[in-house]
Every structure is written in C-alpha cells, then in structure tokens.
Write an enzyme that holds these catalytic residues in place. Structure first.
Site, PDB file in Angstrom:
ATOM      1  CD  GLU A  16      24.034  -6.867  17.893  1.00 55.70           C
ATOM      2  OE1 GLU A  16      25.008  -6.239  18.333  1.00 55.70           O
ATOM      3  OE2 GLU A  16      22.986  -7.054  18.530  1.00 55.70           O
ATOM      4  CG  HIS A 148      24.805  -1.853  32.821  1.00 54.83           C
ATOM      5  ND1 HIS A 148      24.379  -2.512  33.952  1.00 54.83           N
ATOM      6  CD2 HIS A 148      24.530  -2.670  31.773  1.00 54.83           C
ATOM      7  CE1 HIS A 148      23.881  -3.692  33.595  1.00 54.83           C
ATOM      8  NE2 HIS A 148      23.963  -3.809  32.286  1.00 54.83           N
TER       9      HIS A 148
HETATM   10  P1  FAD Z   1      29.479  -6.014  32.677  1.00 54.54           P
HETATM   11  O1  FAD Z   1      30.608  -5.323  32.034  1.00 54.54           O
HETATM   12  O2  FAD Z   1      29.792  -7.115  33.616  1.00 54.54           O
HETATM   13  O3  FAD Z   1      28.628  -4.891  33.425  1.00 54.54           O
HETATM   14  C1  FAD Z   1      27.407  -5.179  34.113  1.00 54.54           C
HETATM   15  C2  FAD Z   1      27.275  -4.238  35.305  1.00 54.54           C
HETATM   16  O4  FAD Z   1      28.284  -4.540  36.262  1.00 54.54           O
HETATM   17  C3  FAD Z   1      27.474  -2.759  34.954  1.00 54.54           C
HETATM   18  O5  FAD Z   1      26.636  -2.002  35.784  1.00 54.54           O
HETATM   19  C4  FAD Z   1      28.928  -2.495  35.281  1.00 54.54           C
HETATM   20  O6  FAD Z   1      29.209  -1.141  35.620  1.00 54.54           O
HETATM   21  C5  FAD Z   1      29.172  -3.428  36.455  1.00 54.54           C
HETATM   22  N1  FAD Z   1      30.559  -3.948  36.450  1.00 54.54           N
HETATM   23  C6  FAD Z   1      31.288  -4.310  35.373  1.00 54.54           C
HETATM   24  N2  FAD Z   1      32.503  -4.762  35.742  1.00 54.54           N
HETATM   25  C7  FAD Z   1      32.518  -4.695  37.088  1.00 54.54           C
HETATM   26  C8  FAD Z   1      33.475  -5.036  38.065  1.00 54.54           C
HETATM   27  N3  FAD Z   1      34.675  -5.542  37.702  1.00 54.54           N
HETATM   28  N4  FAD Z   1      33.154  -4.865  39.382  1.00 54.54           N
HETATM   29  C9  FAD Z   1      31.946  -4.357  39.750  1.00 54.54           C
HETATM   30  N5  FAD Z   1      30.984  -4.013  38.842  1.00 54.54           N
HETATM   31  C10 FAD Z   1      31.262  -4.184  37.551  1.00 54.54           C
HETATM   32  N6  FAD Z   1      23.454  -9.683  25.917  1.00 54.54           N
HETATM   33  C11 FAD Z   1      23.382 -11.007  25.607  1.00 54.54           C
HETATM   34  O7  FAD Z   1      22.870 -11.801  26.409  1.00 54.54           O
HETATM   35  N7  FAD Z   1      23.908 -11.464  24.416  1.00 54.54           N
HETATM   36  C12 FAD Z   1      24.501 -10.648  23.503  1.00 54.54           C
HETATM   37  O8  FAD Z   1      24.956 -11.099  22.456  1.00 54.54           O
HETATM   38  C13 FAD Z   1      24.606  -9.247  23.820  1.00 54.54           C
HETATM   39  N8  FAD Z   1      25.215  -8.381  22.975  1.00 54.54           N
HETATM   40  C14 FAD Z   1      25.361  -7.061  23.345  1.00 54.54           C
HETATM   41  C15 FAD Z   1      26.082  -6.187  22.496  1.00 54.54           C
HETATM   42  C16 FAD Z   1      26.251  -4.847  22.841  1.00 54.54           C
HETATM   43  C17 FAD Z   1      27.027  -3.929  21.921  1.00 54.54           C
HETATM   44  C18 FAD Z   1      25.676  -4.350  24.058  1.00 54.54           C
HETATM   45  C19 FAD Z   1      25.826  -2.896  24.417  1.00 54.54           C
HETATM   46  C20 FAD Z   1      24.976  -5.210  24.907  1.00 54.54           C
HETATM   47  C21 FAD Z   1      24.820  -6.568  24.568  1.00 54.54           C
HETATM   48  N9  FAD Z   1      24.143  -7.471  25.409  1.00 54.54           N
HETATM   49  C22 FAD Z   1      24.049  -8.804  25.069  1.00 54.54           C
HETATM   50  C23 FAD Z   1      23.522  -7.000  26.633  1.00 54.54           C
HETATM   51  C24 FAD Z   1      24.465  -7.121  27.849  1.00 54.54           C
HETATM   52  O9  FAD Z   1      24.765  -8.474  28.077  1.00 54.54           O
HETATM   53  C25 FAD Z   1      23.776  -6.518  29.063  1.00 54.54           C
HETATM   54  O10 FAD Z   1      23.710  -5.122  28.925  1.00 54.54           O
HETATM   55  C26 FAD Z   1      24.321  -6.919  30.419  1.00 54.54           C
HETATM   56  O11 FAD Z   1      23.406  -6.465  31.395  1.00 54.54           O
HETATM   57  C27 FAD Z   1      25.683  -6.326  30.751  1.00 54.54           C
HETATM   58  O12 FAD Z   1      26.679  -6.895  29.999  1.00 54.54           O
HETATM   59  P2  FAD Z   1      28.184  -6.323  30.079  1.00 54.54           P
HETATM   60  O13 FAD Z   1      29.008  -7.209  29.285  1.00 54.54           O
HETATM   61  O14 FAD Z   1      28.217  -4.869  29.822  1.00 54.54           O
HETATM   62  O15 FAD Z   1      28.445  -6.571  31.657  1.00 54.54           O
END
Ligand code: FAD
Length: 292
Positions: A16, A148
């Site tokens: 990455e 998370h």
């Molecule tokens: P989500 O999947 O939306 O989850 C966030 C929270 O909401 C979690 O607690 C989850 O359980 C909950 N949730 C999810 N779906 C639902 C639903 N349908 N209903 C109710 N609750 C729900 N951040 C950046 O800004 N840019 C990047 O490029 C970036 N790259 C990353 C790459 C990896 C491999 C990882 C692990 C993280 C990365 N992050 C990045 C960080 C990430 O954006 C954060 O961890 C963010 O807080 C959560 O993103 P997510 O996509 O997991 O969110």
C-alpha cells in the site's frame, strides 16, 4: 486483472502506498520511484489510499494510472465519507478511463469533530459498494481483526462485514494487527456467519517509535507484551528498532502463510526499503508459497 481472479489461483502479495503529503512534482516523482522499486518485488497489486472527502488525495487516480502503466494491478481506494454521488461518479469514471479494474470501497476516516451530516450520502462502505456496483469493478472492503473502534463488539462489526460482502465486496483487507490470533479469530467467526470472501491480512512493520504513536491514535491495535518489551529496550536505537520491526513482521507473515492466509498486504508507508528487506528475508517463503 481482477484481484478476485488472482485470488482464485494463488496467494497475493501486495503493498500500500499513499499520495504525497506535500504538493510538487518532485514528491510525485519520488513516489513513482518507490512504486518502481516495489515492482521489483513482484507484487500482485499495489493499493493507493484516498482521503475521505478528497483530503490527502494529491494525484491518487494518476498514481493508480501510473501503477497500471507499469504493468501492475492498482487497487484504488475510494472513500464515501462526505462525497456526493456526483463526486463518486467523477472519481470512478476517471479510474475507469485509466483502466483501473479494482477498488477498495471505504467510508473513510471521519474528522475528529464530525456531525451526523458528515456521511450524508454514503453512511457506510456498504452504501458505496452498492452504488458503484454498476461500474463493474472488482471491489474489496476493509475489516478489523479487533473490531472497528465504533463497534461495541467484534460480533456487531462482523454483522456489518457480512452486509459489505452482500453489497458486493469480493475480498477484504484487514486493519494492521500485531497478534495473529486476532486475525484467526476474525476469519473463524466470519466463516461461521457465512462470510466466504478471502480475508487478506494487513501487516504494518513497526520500524520506528513514530509508527507506534500513529498506531495508537489511528486504530488502537493491541501491541502484545512481547513486542512492547522489545520496543522499550530498542526504541532508543533506531537501527536496532528497525531490525526488530522487520523481524517481527517477517515472523507474523511466516505464521500467517503457514496457517493458510490467502495473501499478505504490507502497509509500506512509502518506504520501499522496508518492503524490500522483508521480501529478502522471506525469499523462500515468497517463492515457494505464493506461486500459482
Ligand atoms: P464502514 O464499513 O462503514 O464501518 C464503519 C463502522 O460502521 C463500523 O463500526 C461498522 O461496524 C459500522 N457499520 C458498517 N456498515 C454498517 C451498516 N450497514 N449499518 C450500521 N453500521 C455499520 N481511510 C481513508 O480515509 N482512506 C483510505 O484510503 C483508507 N484505507 C483503508 C484501508 C484499509 C485496508 C483499512 C482497514 C482502513 C482504511 N481506511 C482508510 C480507514 C477507514 O476508512 C476507517 O477505518 C473508517 O473508520 C471505517 O471505514 P470502513 O470502510 O470500514 O467503514
């Protein structure tokens, strides 16, 4: 090539990178050199981060395009965050025009102080996954071996992970972790509730004390006592600390591969020398256990 296709035939090795923190063509050139060095290590794909709401994205799509032009597969991160549908359309259309086939759909990091309106259009990664499904990318999403930080329990987070799979995620990449048992627990529990997509472990070598404070503030990953003790002893000696971090990451990788992980994703922090050193130490493991 789609990452889901690669994963059907072999373990993946991936890295990455993030867009330069400062403006300027020199910074971009430096990153392109990093990518060229990473290419020599034979990765299956290189991912490029994208800050939520367009922050810290200096040339992110162009970087993905550069990776593609070097004959490598880019995995472009796309964050929903505060973006509108129009913003997302513009970004993914640009990625399409650069022949990018793989995206990692994320909600994105929220600013420290945010209000409920922050993620108005794409509340969760699953909303983004559903929205971009019409574009035909191979989409992945993030997952969290220790749960998370916003989820009360790992199981609540896993239920949402299942929704991400049902919304189109064909593979997952984990948050960094330093105790492999969290990864094994995540995979076991995910399989029990019917999540079938490959879960690729994300490894971030802890090579300097600066990384440690970053981990604490960013994601709160547990640092096991054994590693913490080593940090206490070696942190005043940067060279020794680097060796410790690289050896620990190499140990984690050997164990993960031995226990069946579908690939390894290394958070390089734009430091190709660290990735190079790990690959050098694990030459036989990489040559023997990642091939088709
Ligand atoms: P989500 O999947 O939306 O989850 C966030 C929270 O909401 C979690 O607690 C989850 O359980 C909950 N949730 C999810 N779906 C639902 C639903 N349908 N209903 C109710 N609750 C729900 N951040 C950046 O800004 N840019 C990047 O490029 C970036 N790259 C990353 C790459 C990896 C491999 C990882 C692990 C993280 C990365 N992050 C990045 C960080 C990430 O954006 C954060 O961890 C963010 O807080 C959560 O993103 P997510 O996509 O997991 O969110």
């Amino acid at each position: 090539m789609k990452i889901s296709e690669i994963l059907k035939n072999k373990r993946t090795l991936s890295f990455e990178v993030f867009p330069p923190k400062k403006d300027g063509s020199d910074e971009l050139e430096k990153l392109y050199k990093t990518i060229d060095t990473l290419k020599t290590l034979g990765p299956d794909f290189i991912s490029v981060t994208y800050g939520a709401g367009g922050a810290n994205v200096r040339g992110a799509s162009e970087i993905a395009g550069y990776i593609k032009s070097r004959g490598l597969e880019p995995l472009a991160h796309v964050t929903g965050g505060p973006s509108s549908h129009k913003d997302i359309d513009a970004l993914v259309e640009k990625l399409k025009s650069l022949n990018v086939e793989n995206v990692l759909a994320l909600r994105g990091d929220k600013p420290v102080e945010y209000d409920a309106e922050y993620c108005k259009h794409f509340k969760h990664a699953s909303d983004l996954l559903q929205y971009i499904s019409k574009y035909g990318f191979c989409a992945g999403a993030a997952c969290y071996p220790e749960g998370h930080t916003e989820s009360e329990t790992l199981y609540a987070d896993l239920a949402n992970l299942k929704t991400k799979g049902e919304s189109g995620a064909e593979f997952f990449i984990t948050q960094m972790f330093y105790d492999n048992s969290y990864y094994y627990r995540l995979v076991n529990e995910a399989r029990k509730i019917g999540i079938t997509a490959p879960i690729i472990p994300g490894i971030m070598p802890l090579t300097s004390v600066k990384n440690i404070s970053r981990i604490k503030t960013m994601c709160g990953s547990t640092i096991p006592l054994e590693l913490r003790n080593m940090i206490e002893v070696y942190s005043k000696d940067p060279e020794a600390m680097r060796e410790v971090g690289i050896n620990y990451a190499a140990y984690q990788i050997c164990d993960l591969i031995a226990k069946g992980a579908p690939g390894i994703h290394i958070y390089t922090m734009n430091r190709p020398d660290t990735a190079e050193e790990i690959c050098k130490r694990l030459k036989c493991v990489i040559d023997g256990y990642f091939t088709a």
